[in-house]
Motif scaffolding. Structure first.
Motif, PDB file in Angstrom:
ATOM      1  N   GLU A   1      41.010  31.063  16.948  1.00  0.00           N
ATOM      2  CA  GLU A   1      41.963  32.344  16.777  1.00  0.00           C
ATOM      3  C   GLU A   1      42.596  32.504  17.973  1.00  0.00           C
ATOM      4  O   GLU A   1      43.805  32.849  18.021  1.00  0.00           O
ATOM      5  CB  GLU A   1      40.985  33.558  16.919  1.00  0.00           C
TER       6      GLU A   1
ATOM      7  N   ARG B   1      49.337  30.428  14.865  1.00  0.00           N
ATOM      8  CA  ARG B   1      49.215  31.490  13.875  1.00  0.00           C
ATOM      9  C   ARG B   1      49.212  30.549  12.494  1.00  0.00           C
ATOM     10  O   ARG B   1      48.550  30.700  11.598  1.00  0.00           O
ATOM     11  CB  ARG B   1      50.095  32.537  13.742  1.00  0.00           C
TER      12      ARG B   1
ATOM     13  N   ARG C   1      46.552  28.652  11.666  1.00  0.00           N
ATOM     14  CA  ARG C   1      45.151  29.024  11.844  1.00  0.00           C
ATOM     15  C   ARG C   1      44.211  29.004  10.698  1.00  0.00           C
ATOM     16  O   ARG C   1      43.117  28.445  10.427  1.00  0.00           O
ATOM     17  CB  ARG C   1      44.950  30.567  12.484  1.00  0.00           C
TER      18      ARG C   1
ATOM     19  N   GLN D   1      40.742  27.179  10.243  1.00  0.00           N
ATOM     20  CA  GLN D   1      39.709  28.092   9.870  1.00  0.00           C
ATOM     21  C   GLN D   1      38.820  27.659   8.896  1.00  0.00           C
ATOM     22  O   GLN D   1      37.548  27.360   8.906  1.00  0.00           O
ATOM     23  CB  GLN D   1      40.038  29.665   9.949  1.00  0.00           C
TER      24      GLN D   1
ATOM     25  N   THR E   1      42.799  35.997   9.906  1.00  0.00           N
ATOM     26  CA  THR E   1      41.969  34.786   9.868  1.00  0.00           C
ATOM     27  C   THR E   1      40.519  34.974  10.522  1.00  0.00           C
ATOM     28  O   THR E   1      39.859  33.962  10.334  1.00  0.00           O
ATOM     29  CB  THR E   1      42.748  33.820  10.499  1.00  0.00           C
ATOM     30  N   GLU E   2      40.573  36.121  11.210  1.00  0.00           N
ATOM     31  CA  GLU E   2      39.132  36.359  12.057  1.00  0.00           C
ATOM     32  C   GLU E   2      38.016  36.538  11.018  1.00  0.00           C
ATOM     33  O   GLU E   2      36.976  36.387  11.153  1.00  0.00           O
ATOM     34  CB  GLU E   2      39.203  37.659  12.491  1.00  0.00           C
TER      35      GLU E   2
END
Lengths: 648, 99, 549, 523
Positions: free
Chosen positions: C47, C52, C55, C59, C160-161
């Protein structure tokens, strides 16, 4: 020789199968096939008869075992036929009269486009009836028993498009079913008592059985007989059954099927002899019915219904005789046979009359027909003389014997039964004379009538095919119809005498039924005299009423008794109110209950859960704090409960 | 004085906290009440540790503080976003979903 | 007690201090957990440092790899016999490596993996401004409907967290099932709860509801964990230790070195009962048992459906794992105290869940209540307090988790203009429009209803069998009745889907990416396999049904 | 390890079901033919079973036994006794006719999505039901039986709820709601029954430790089976409840009229002639086999309930205005007879009951299918909407009459034999009940003849005046059934020979002897 027995049944059965499955392509020849096969069966019958005559009395029983029908632990039903003197008599009667009536029907049903099916049904009936009288065990007999019921259902309702016919057919079947119930219960009782329901074992072990069981069996058999033979209290169907074509009335509802009850009782002689109470019941039923039928017969203006009443009453005589035990069995059967002749003859005559009168059945619209249809008049007249017991003719011999036997019963019973029989004889004379006069004598009431009177509707829509005219032109029926009538007339004239001279019939039948001379308080001569007196009275009264003064074309209101008699002595009203209405109410309320109660409980439970759910989900009010409350409360409960557990 | 009294105090604080959760509307205050309950637990831990004379309880207290801190982080984040969306931090306003 | 005694104690305690040695950690045996945590940390770094647009892929890659690796590790440990013969307590008594923990860890990791697939699904929502989006808020911080949000959507932001959060939650659960002392238990509880709170708040559509769900879940969760913690405190006070083994000994009274000076607290049953009750209550909250269930419907409805699915499956598994361990390892000595209480809880849970579900109109709430009812069934197995009970519960959980995730995955597919069409009326005639989806969902519903030849039946039978053998026949009867009630509303949905006419402007069924397909397919496969040929898995569960003490 | 004939018999329709369902939407007719062929193949296999079965041999034959779910003590155990064989034959015989009769029942009115395939579904479901029914007739493992006893509900449920009569009085929408109500009612009733049974099954496991009929029987014989009397009775009730719902026995019957009324005639036949037989069959095999003591204990109550069913069902049949409902209530009455025969605890009663299951299957099929043809012509189920049909469609009317006569068990047709056996069997032990039950035959005549009179006789109604007579396909359905009815009525020996030994076993299970006839007892 035994092999032939099966053929007796096979022939008409084949006929039925061919005619019913054959389809339209057989329409042209169907009726001849039917007649042919029934005649074939009659021929087989004759062959077997001669064979039996060739043997001496104790070897006159032929057994033919075909196959094991229902083999179950301890329960054995076979398809086995027994041909002995008794069944032989019936075979000849059934196939003989049957064939004649087939022949008659060829002419009678000429204009009906469903004639093929009609003959199919007739053959089916013959097969079933023969099975009934040839069966060697009660269960197989039961098959024939219901088989004739079915055939009668189909034939009464042959003109199904007429609601009245359909209803009559249904009624006949249902009332018979009540009787059948008796038969099946009787069979079950036999099974529990004797472990079998074949004639041999049952009659063999009668002495080993308890009185109560035997009486029960006897009564149940009587119930069955009442249903099939239209005896009080199950007689109501016979009158309506006249909705069927006249040949059917002649064959099934006069000559053969309705006498099956008598056969059943005589066949079960061994049981009844051992159960006097049951026998008494039989005689009572017989006596009551013979009066009942006679009275009804007096009141009917419909010629067929009048004859139906007389049939009832005559069978009453037979049942009475059969109830008298060994004294009466033989005469019961003898009267049965002679009655088969003259009653069939009478019905065919009636049919012939209707045939010539555009199917008019109301005797009040007949009159003076003797010069228009002489053959019918003569044959009918002979039949009439026979049935009232005119000396020398069949009826005289058979009925007279029964009356004697009734007296011979002895004691007050004897007097009562004998008296009833005598009175019956008188009434018989009356109503038959009435029929005779109204039909063949007097002024020609059928002339210049514009329309039919509403209360005498046509019995046979075949009229529609025959082109209804405002005024009938009475004419004699074709040969194919008159010949059978003549033959039957001959039978009804000489039959009785032939049987009685030298007690031929008695010796023929005795080995099966057994026979004993009762010692009558009154001599045969006296009885005959009494009968004659009654006869004369009856005829005289009838002459006074219908011979001297003209018969009104529309029925007068008549006395209370007459009105009751017109409606089968209120039997129908009783049935209608109690059984029909009551049944309707019962079923309707049950349907309602099934919906509300049985179903309601279930749906109610479901709805209950639904409501509970609706209430519970209100707790889920969306407020986090109330959730917290429930958690807190839950925790408190948990703790409390845990501590409590330890404390307890 | 008898250290058991500290237990009573802890129980009291815990109950006060719980009651607060039940009666206060403002999410922040409710959350603070929860914190109060946690601290009541801490007090209990420390007291027991004192009673038992082993240090586990005190160690646990530290863990609890950390956990509490983590809860603050998450909790405040959620509550603040709720507040910004509705301009009210009342728990009772947040009752879209029910029944 | 008297002050000098305390003083002497204090000194002795003091001079014991320098003897603390370096802790001994069996990293190998903890590898599943460690892998996941590591991956989660990597995710955080991703992150921070990965641009971006890539990501998402990074992930997903990291998470998938991590979960697969973790599962491999679990299998490896099981193969080494850590589940059976070599089962023992690792990490200085903090973690138990034994059958149940491995079995449940395996289940959780798989659930996490399948859940991850649904998380990563980005074909369902119509592409916003040309970039594909998943079912999570573009920018959680942005006020719903505000310009900021619009901007975020326009810019194609995605949260995406969620992937690291998922991993943290999984890690917490892994520890939770295998925690062997109360402190670890508590920490693990928080570690998997906090990410879930956040995940609940991250829905892309219906964000207000999502946030509300998060708040409710958070406040009630914190409230519950406070109770748990207090319970722990009391147990600590009772036993003078938080390690399961020690507490168990004290409960059995088999402990030798009771300090007479501590008679006041040590072995004081009031503390034990209070503490036990509160602790159990905390776990029942996570399980979603009546009366601690009320958060379930709201949270299940409000949370993003993939999260709901994951939560419904994994949380139950973890929580029941912990509950089993607690009741079988720590509190077997006080069985006669907690069993009757559990009876009551199980009964009200089964009936309550089933009955309230009858009148639900939202498919997600419906499934929430059904999950409550299922919690009741599983509790019946827990109560059996026998080896069979444990194995049956393990089996049930394994089967149930896959059905649940699958069912919620199907829910994500049925959409209309406003996102997922969760109101039941919208599902009318689904069977006509897309028979396949409807059929699949029907299979899941039948499994929930416990119709034979589905995993639901096998599990239910196993659980009830254990309960009956454990002398809880009445419980079985009630369970049977409530499953009859439950059948009613599952059938209602089927009727709706197949026998009612489709609405003209009804929802459409989106064609998902292979990810969701995989999730659903796996669900169906497991459902049928466990239903038709469950023997192998039953053996597995049976082998894994012994707790190490 | 010989060829697993029983498995094959059940597996063929199962596979066929999948295949039929997989037929593409456009190829509707292909699906029909496939289904028909599969059902015929199954019939062939069933006949092989019939041939391979040796009445004189062991109790259970063609047995297969494999371990399945060890933890639950469940084995995949198949085996047939005479009763099972008879019913397998019945099922295999009826299904082809059902398929043929339902040829056009599932042709889609409107085409939904291009993947919506009602026709394929219809026939696939029928085959699926056949497969499950066959398995449950073959299973000698209680659990195995239970699983399919339950699973059967699902396809049945879709058949009832998904496919109804074409034209409907209140229009398609109302029809749909009523259908789904009927389907749900069917499912819930049977599910509740099944779940209660589940509790009993679990209980049985706790008591016996396994589910194999043979093992349990051996254990009982060896005295190693310790089942407290009360436990036995509770378990019995659990089992019996489920079967009584399925059978159905008063007062658990109300689902049947709705189900039969709303479903198409072939499905109605499937319900009452095939699926419900599983219930009565299970009473005979499991209730009596597993809990003889409890069965005897419960006999009086059950006999009374059966008696109520007989009279009550018949009376309600008289009161119905809907042809199918009428047949449904008639069936309830007949199931009363079957149950009465089973619990009369005499060999005549039980042989009769088994025979009754077969005959009732055939006779109801005949009557109901003809009724279905009739209804499909007129588009109404109400008796009042008919009249004078025999004038325009004599063959239809004739077959209908024969079906009716079979229903009122006219001697010479198959049902008479079984009904009389049941009555005799009951009478020998419980004369009063036997006599009251005999009233049933009068009532049967009443409702049948009333139905026939109102629909077929009387003046021709304008609506039916253009009604075509039976078509070839329909004749192909009806004629063989009627032939079968007549044959079994005249020569039931083939069936009884198979059934008797099995009944002997059941009688020895419950340790009952037939009462001796009076004259022998006297000696």
């Amino acid at each position: 020789m035994e092999k032939l027995i099966a053929l007796l049944i096979a022939a008409p059965l084949l006929g039925a199968a061919v005619l019913l499955l054959g389809g339209r392509r057989l329409d042209r020849v169907g009726h001849w096939i039917g007649t042919l096969l029934s005649t074939a069966s009659f021929v087989f019958g004759l062959v077997l008869f001669t064979d039996l005559l060739g043997r001496n009395a104790e070897h006159r029983t032929l057994i033919q075992h075909l196959w094991t029908w229902i083999p179950v632990e301890g329960f054995q039903a076979d398809v086995t036929f027994r041909l002995d003197q008794l069944s032989m008599t019936f075979v000849l009667l059934i196939t003989g009269v049957g064939s004649l009536i087939h022949l008659y029907s060829v002419g009678y049903m000429e204009h009906d486009e469903r004639r093929r099916r009609f003959f199919g049904y007739l053959n089916l009936f013959l097969a079933a009836m023969l099975l009934l009288v040839l069966a060697d065990n009660y269960l197989l007999l039961y098959v024939g028993w219901e088989g004739v019921g079915l055939a009668s259902y189909l034939l009464i309702g042959f003109w199904q498009h007429k609601p009245s016919a359909a209803t009559a057919a249904k009624k006949a079947f249902l009332v018979n079913r009540v009787g059948d119930m008796g038969l099946s219960i009787a069979i079950m009782l036999m099974f529990t008592t004797f472990g079998s329901f074949a004639f041999g074992p049952v009659f063999g072990h009668v002495d080993g059985a308890s009185q109560g069981k035997l009486t029960a069996i006897g009564l149940m058999l009587l119930l069955a007989a009442c249903g099939k033979s239209a005896q009080v209290p199950l007689q109501s169907w016979l009158g309506d059954a006249m909705e069927g074509p006249t040949p059917v009335s002649a064959l099934i509802h006069a000559a053969t099927m309705v006498t099956a009850g008598v056969y059943l009782i005589v066949r079960s002689a061994a049981v009844f002899d051992a159960a006097p109470d049951a026998q008494l019941a039989v005689t009572v039923v017989g006596a009551v019915t013979l009066l009942f039928g006679a009275i009804v017969g007096c009141a009917k203006d419909d010629i067929k219904k009048a004859l139906a009443g007389s049939t009832m009453s005559q069978i009453g005589y037979m049942v009475l005789a059969a109830g008298l035990g060994p004294i009466g069995y033989v005469f019961a059967i003898m009267h049965l046979v002679t009655h088969g002749f003259f009653k069939a003859g009478l019905f065919l005559g009636a049919g012939s009359v209707m045939h010539g009168m555009n199917d008019e059945v109301d005797m009040r619209r007949y009159g003076g027909l003797r010069k228009y249809m002489p053959v019918t008049f003569v044959t009918f007249g002979l039949g009439y003389l026979a049935i009232i017991g005119f000396p020398g003719l069949s009826g005289f011999f058979s009925k007279d014997k029964i009356i004697e036997a009734a007296f011979a019963k002895g004691g007050t019973e004897g007097w009562i039964l004998g008296g009833a029989a005598l009175v019956g004889a008188a009434i018989t004379a009356f109503y038959m004379t009435r029929v005779m006069l109204m039909t063949f004598f007097g002024e020609e009431r059928w002339k210049n009538q514009a329309t039919r009177s509403p209360e005498a509707p046509s019995a046979e829509p075949a009229a529609e095919h025959r082109g209804e005219t405002a005024e009938p032109h009475p004419h004699e029926s074709p040969k194919v119809m008159t010949i059978p009538m003549i033959v039957l007339a001959v039978g009804s004239v000489f039959g009785g005498g032939f049987f009685s001279i030298g007690d031929r019939f008695l010796y023929w039948l005795e080995p099966v039924t057994g026979h004993s001379e009762g010692h009558s308080p009154v001599s045969a001569g006296e009885v005959t005299a009494a009968t004659m007196v009654c006869l004369v009275i009856g005829v005289a009264v009838a002459w006074a009423q219908y011979g001297r003064k003209p018969v009104p074309a529309v029925a007068p209101r008549g006395s209370l008794l007459t009105r009751a008699a017109r409606r089968d002595l209120l039997q129908d009203d009783f049935n209608h109110v109690v059984l029909v209405r009551g049944g309707e109410h019962l079923t309707r309320s049950l349907v309602y209950l099934d919906h509300t109660l049985v179903d309601g409980v279930v749906n109610g439970t479901a709805a209950g859960f639904g409501g509970l759910s609706g209430r519970l989900r209100r707790l889920q009010n969306g407020f986090a704090r109330s959730y917290a409350v429930s958690m807190f409360g839950g925790a408190a409960l948990l703790v409390a409960a845990t501590l409590l557990m330890r404390a307890v | 004085m008898n250290p058991v009294n500290y237990l009573y105090l802890a129980g009291l604080l815990f109950t006060i906290g719980a009651t607060g959760v039940l009666i206060r509307r403002n999410a922040i205050v409710v959350f603070m009440c929860v914190e109060l309950m946690l601290n009541a637990c801490n007090l209990a831990f420390v007291t027991f540790s004192r009673l038992h004379g082993n240090l586990d309880g005190q160690v646990i207290a530290f863990f609890t503080m950390v956990v509490a801190a983590a809860e603050v982080v998450v909790g405040l984040a959620i509550i603040v976003s709720l507040f910004r969306a509705r301009h009210s931090a009342s728990v009772d306003d947040a009752s879209l979903m029910k029944l | 007690m008297s002050t000098p005694a305390v003083h002497s104690l204090w000194t002795t305690a003091a001079d014991r201090i320098p003897q603390i040695g370096a802790p001994k950690i069996e990293y190998g045996q903890l590898s599943p957990t460690l892998i996941i945590i590591g991956a989660a940390l990597v995710g955080v770094l991703v992150e921070a440092f990965v641009p971006r647009r890539s990501r998402y892929y990074a992930q997903v890659f990291v998470s998938v790899v991590a979960l697969c690796a973790a599962f491999a590790a679990v299998l490896g440990l099981a193969a080494d016999g850590y589940g059976t013969t070599k089962a023992h307590i690792a990490a200085m008594g903090a973690i138990a490596v034994d059958g149940p923990s491995l079995f449940l860890q395996g289940t959780i990791v798989l659930a996490g993996l399948v859940g991850l697939f649904t998380f990563a699904e980005r074909r369902l929502d119509p592409a916003a401004h040309g970039n594909r989006v998943d079912s999570f808020a573009a920018q959680a911080a942005a006020v719903p409907g505000s310009d900021a949000e619009k901007a975020a959507v326009k810019a194609g932001f995605t949260t995406t967290e969620v992937f690291p959060l998922l991993l943290f939650a999984v890690a917490g659960m892994l520890v939770f099932t295998s925690a062997n002392d109360l402190l670890t238990l508590f920490v693990a509880l928080e570690v998997f709860s906090l990410p879930l709170y956040l995940l609940c708040a991250l829905a892309r559509r219906k964000r207000l509801m999502s946030q509300e769900a998060a708040v409710k879940y958070f406040l009630l969760g914190a409230f519950a964990s406070a109770f748990t913690l207090f319970g722990i405190a009391l147990l600590y006070g009772y036993a003078g230790s938080v390690s399961y083994a020690r507490i168990a000994q004290v409960v059995d009274g088999s402990v030798t070195d009771v300090n007479p000076a501590l008679a006041g607290t040590m072995g004081n049953d009031a503390l034990l009962l209070l503490g036990g009750a509160l602790l159990v209550m905390g776990l029942l909250f996570k399980v979603g048992a009546v009366p601690f269930h009320m958060w379930t419907p709201d949270v299940y409805q409000g949370a993003p459906t993939p999260v709901t699915g994951f939560m419904a499956a994994a949380t139950k598994v973890a929580a029941f794992g912990a509950l089993l361990r607690l009741l079988y390892v720590v509190l077997p000595g006080m069985r006669w105290d907690w069993r009757p209480v559990m009876w009551a809880v199980a009964i009200v849970t089964m009936l309550g869940g089933a009955i309230v579900a009858i009148t639900q109109t939202d498919i997600k709430r419906l499934l929430a209540y059904s999950s409550i009812a299922h919690a009741g069934f599983i509790l019946a197995g827990v109560i059996a307090t026998s080896k069979n009970g444990v194995s049956s519960v393990l089996f049930y959980l394994a089967g149930y988790s896959f059905v649940t995730i699958g069912a919620f995955a199907v829910v994500t597919l049925v959409r209309d203009a406003g996102g997922e069409a969760t109101h039941l009326s919208k599902w009318a005639g689904l069977g006509r429009r897309s028979p396949l989806v409807a059929a699949v969902f029907a299979v899941f519903l039948l499994a929930f209803a416990g119709i034979p030849l589905t995993s639901g039946f096998a599990g239910k039978f196993a659980v009830f069998k254990a309960a009956a053998a454990g002398g809880a026949a009445p419980l079985v009867v009630i369970g049977v009745i409530s499953s009859a009630i439950a059948a009613f509303f599952y059938i209602r949905v089927i009727v709706l889907m197949f026998f009612s006419e489709p609405k003209p402007q009804g929802p459409t069924v989106a064609v998902p990416s292979p990810l969701t397909m995989l999730a659903i397919g796996l669900g169906v496969a497991v459902t049928l396999v466990l239903g038709v040929a469950p023997q192998y898995f039953l053996d597995l569960a049976t082998q894994a049904s012994v707790f190490v003490r | 390890m010989s060829f697993p004939l029983l498995t094959a018999t059940a597996a063929l329709p199962a596979v066929g079901a999948v295949a039929t369902a997989a037929v593409p939407a456009a190829r509707r007719t292909a699906a029909k033919w496939l289904a028909l062929l599969v059902s015929l193949g199954t019939l062939a296999l069933a006949i092989t079973v019939l041939v391979r079965f040796d009445p004189g041999g062991a109790r259970y034959q063609l047995t297969e036994s494999h371990s399945w779910i060890r933890d639950f003590g469940v084995r995949y155990e198949l085996g047939v006794d005479g009763i099972g064989v008879a019913l397998i034959a019945l099922t295999a015989v009826l299904i082809p006719f059902i398929v043929l009769a339902g040829w056009h029942d599932a042709d889609p009115l409107e085409t939904g999505s291009r993947r919506w395939r009602p026709t394929q579904g219809f026939f696939a479901l029928i085959l699926a039901v056949e497969a499950m029914v066959l398995i449950s007739f073959e299973a000698t493992d209680v659990f195995l039986f239970y699983i399919f006893f339950e699973a059967m509900l699902i396809p049945m449920y879709f058949l009832i709820g998904g496919f109804g009569d074409r034209a409907h009085a209140q229009g398609e929408q109302a029809a749909a709601t009523q259908r789904s109500y009927a389907a749900v009612k069917f499912l819930l009733y049977n599910l509740v029954g099944g779940l209660i049974m589940l509790a009993a099954v679990i209980g049985l496991y706790v008591v016996a430790g396994n589910f194999s009929l043979q093992q349990i029987a051996e254990a009982r014989a060896a005295g190693s089976l310790h089942m407290a009397t009360s436990t036995g009775r509770w378990l019995f009730l659990g089992f019996f409840f489920a079967f009584a719902v399925k059978a159905p026995l008063w007062p658990l019957h109300t689902w049947l009229p709705n189900a039969m009324q709303e479903s198409t005639a072939p499905v109605a036949v499937l319900i009452t002639a095939v699926v419900d037989k599983v219930g009565t069959f299970a009473m005979l095999r499991f209730c009596l086999g597993l809990f003889p003591e409890a069965s005897k204990w419960a006999t009086p109550v059950i006999l009374v309930l059966a008696l109520i069913s007989i009279v009550y069902g018949a009376l309600l049949a008289v009161g119905q205005r809907d042809i199918k409902r009428l047949v449904a209530y008639a069936s309830i009455s007949h199931f009363g007879f079957i149950i009465m025969g089973i619990f009369a605890m005499t060999s005549q009663g039980q042989s009769g009951a088994t025979l009754y299951m077969v005959n009732h299957g055939i006779s109801t099929a005949a009557l109901m299918l003809v009724a279905g043809f009739l209804i499909s012509r007129r588009g109404s189920r109400l008796i009042a909407d008919y009249g004078g049909v025999q004038k325009v469609a004599p063959v239809l009317a004739g077959t209908f009459l024969i079906g009716g006569l079979a229903t009122l068990s006219l001697p010479g047709l198959a049902p008479f034999v079984s009904e009389f056996l049941v009555l005799v069997g009951t009478f020998t032990r419980h004369p009063v009940i036997g006599i009251i039950a005999t009233f049933g035959i009068v009532l049967a005549a009443l409702y049948t003849l009333v139905l026939y009179q109102r629909t077929m006789t009387g003046p021709v109604r304008p609506e039916v005046s253009a009604m075509p007579d039976l078509r070839v396909r329909e004749l192909l359905v009806v004629a063989p059934l009627i032939a079968l009815l007549i044959f079994l009525g005249v020569y039931p020996k083939p069936v009884t020979d198979i059934v008797n030994p099995a009944v002997r076993h059941t009688m020895s299970d419950v340790q009952k002897k037939d009462p001796k006839p009076e004259v022998e007892a006297a000696k």
